[in-house]
Scaffold this motif. Sequence first.
Motif, mmCIF file in Angstrom:
data_model
loop_
_atom_site.group_PDB
_atom_site.id
_atom_site.type_symbol
_atom_site.label_atom_id
_atom_site.label_comp_id
_atom_site.label_asym_id
_atom_site.label_seq_id
_atom_site.Cartn_x
_atom_site.Cartn_y
_atom_site.Cartn_z
ATOM 1 N N TYR A 1 0.736 -1.178 0.056
ATOM 2 C CA TYR A 1 -0.226 -0.136 0.011
ATOM 3 C C TYR A 1 1.031 1.248 0.078
ATOM 4 O O TYR A 1 0.480 2.116 -0.850
ATOM 5 N N GLU A 2 1.856 1.289 0.916
ATOM 6 C CA GLU A 2 2.714 2.674 1.092
ATOM 7 C C GLU A 2 3.439 2.733 -0.342
ATOM 8 O O GLU A 2 3.654 3.838 -0.838
ATOM 9 N N TRP A 3 3.925 1.559 -0.972
ATOM 10 C CA TRP A 3 4.458 1.928 -2.384
ATOM 11 C C TRP A 3 3.690 2.390 -3.196
ATOM 12 O O TRP A 3 3.899 3.316 -4.248
ATOM 13 N N ALA A 4 2.499 1.642 -3.334
ATOM 14 C CA ALA A 4 1.452 2.136 -4.298
ATOM 15 C C ALA A 4 1.091 3.712 -4.399
ATOM 16 O O ALA A 4 0.926 4.426 -5.211
ATOM 17 N N VAL A 5 0.993 4.288 -3.034
ATOM 18 C CA VAL A 5 0.674 5.523 -2.752
ATOM 19 C C VAL A 5 1.857 6.253 -3.433
ATOM 20 O O VAL A 5 1.550 7.448 -3.728
ATOM 21 N N ARG B 1 -0.124 7.123 -7.562
ATOM 22 C CA ARG B 1 -0.993 7.917 -6.895
ATOM 23 C C ARG B 1 -2.401 7.508 -7.805
ATOM 24 O O ARG B 1 -3.566 7.790 -6.975
ATOM 25 N N VAL C 1 -3.867 3.515 -6.926
ATOM 26 C CA VAL C 1 -3.277 3.253 -5.565
ATOM 27 C C VAL C 1 -3.819 1.511 -5.302
ATOM 28 O O VAL C 1 -3.329 0.497 -5.113
ATOM 29 N N ALA D 1 -1.639 -1.716 -5.236
ATOM 30 C CA ALA D 1 -1.547 -2.315 -3.885
ATOM 31 C C ALA D 1 -2.053 -3.618 -4.014
ATOM 32 O O ALA D 1 -1.263 -4.587 -3.296
ATOM 33 N N SER E 1 -1.101 -0.550 -13.688
ATOM 34 C CA SER E 1 -0.766 0.977 -13.483
ATOM 35 C C SER E 1 -1.196 1.594 -15.098
ATOM 36 O O SER E 1 -0.902 2.702 -15.025
ATOM 37 N N THR F 1 -0.478 5.896 -15.201
ATOM 38 C CA THR F 1 0.923 6.472 -14.558
ATOM 39 C C THR F 1 1.643 6.774 -15.718
ATOM 40 O O THR F 1 1.830 5.787 -16.649
ATOM 41 N N ALA G 1 5.843 0.984 -10.565
ATOM 42 C CA ALA G 1 4.802 -0.019 -9.956
ATOM 43 C C ALA G 1 5.393 -1.465 -10.045
ATOM 44 O O ALA G 1 5.249 -1.827 -8.911
#
Length: 281
Positions: free
Chosen positions: A52-56, A60, A63, A67, A104, A108, A114
Amino acid sequence: MARTRRFDWDNLGLRIVSGAILAPAALAIVWFDPLHISFLILISVAVSMLSYEWAVMAARAAVARVAVTMTAAVLGVVFLTYAGHIWAAVAMMVLGSLAAAAASRGVTERRFDAAYGVLYVSPACIAIIWLRFGIPEWQTPSWQGAGWTVMLFATTWAADICAFVVGNALKGPRLWPRYSPNKTWSGFFGGLVGAAAAAVGVAAFLMHLSLAGAGLIGLTAGVATMMGDLWESMLKRRFGVKDSGDLIPGHGGLLDRVDGLMFATLVFAAARLIVHFGWAH
């Protein structure tokens, strides 16, 4: 005239409180887990949070998709490794990175960002599962893997704490000002001393390992811990964020907490392989 930096007591206090809560829980899960369930749950939760942190940071606009895809891929890697299918886990890592890139697509500009999340987290997952449990063919006692994992945790925690304290106390030249302006060479060497000392201390009580060998492992893992920290600083600069999240007071996100651990895990896995096959003799 340059302003003298003060010791960051507030941040140190938050780190101590966070560590006092999280460290005993992690060590208990490693040492008192005969069925392996708690450790696998711990790794699974960590994978979900890291994804989740990586996707954020990296995707963005997508996400949830990235994630979920990253979590599924890396969990596949974890459980294939636990089952002893290392090459299948590697294949899952490659396929998972492609799936994350596809998730993604269209939202993106850099789909590799990603995909890299899977490639970034998966090797550490393979290494830590392998370090803790070995492979079935070895038929080694469970406490050996637990001892290696405790030494890994103690080494990386000592490296992080000593680097923070020594760096704040002595200050001096910056280590890599372009990407991590708060890190200093004094903190770097302080972290190495702390890592080596922690490895020797754990080996003296828990491991059938020479103290000189433990010191070398700790020193090498200390370097890896610092490199992992710097690497994540570079990644955060690329994504334009200060922290990967705000989960852990004094540390930021979970990725901020385990960046060095992810690199050090590879060193410890290699060290266990060398010791197991007697290549160090």
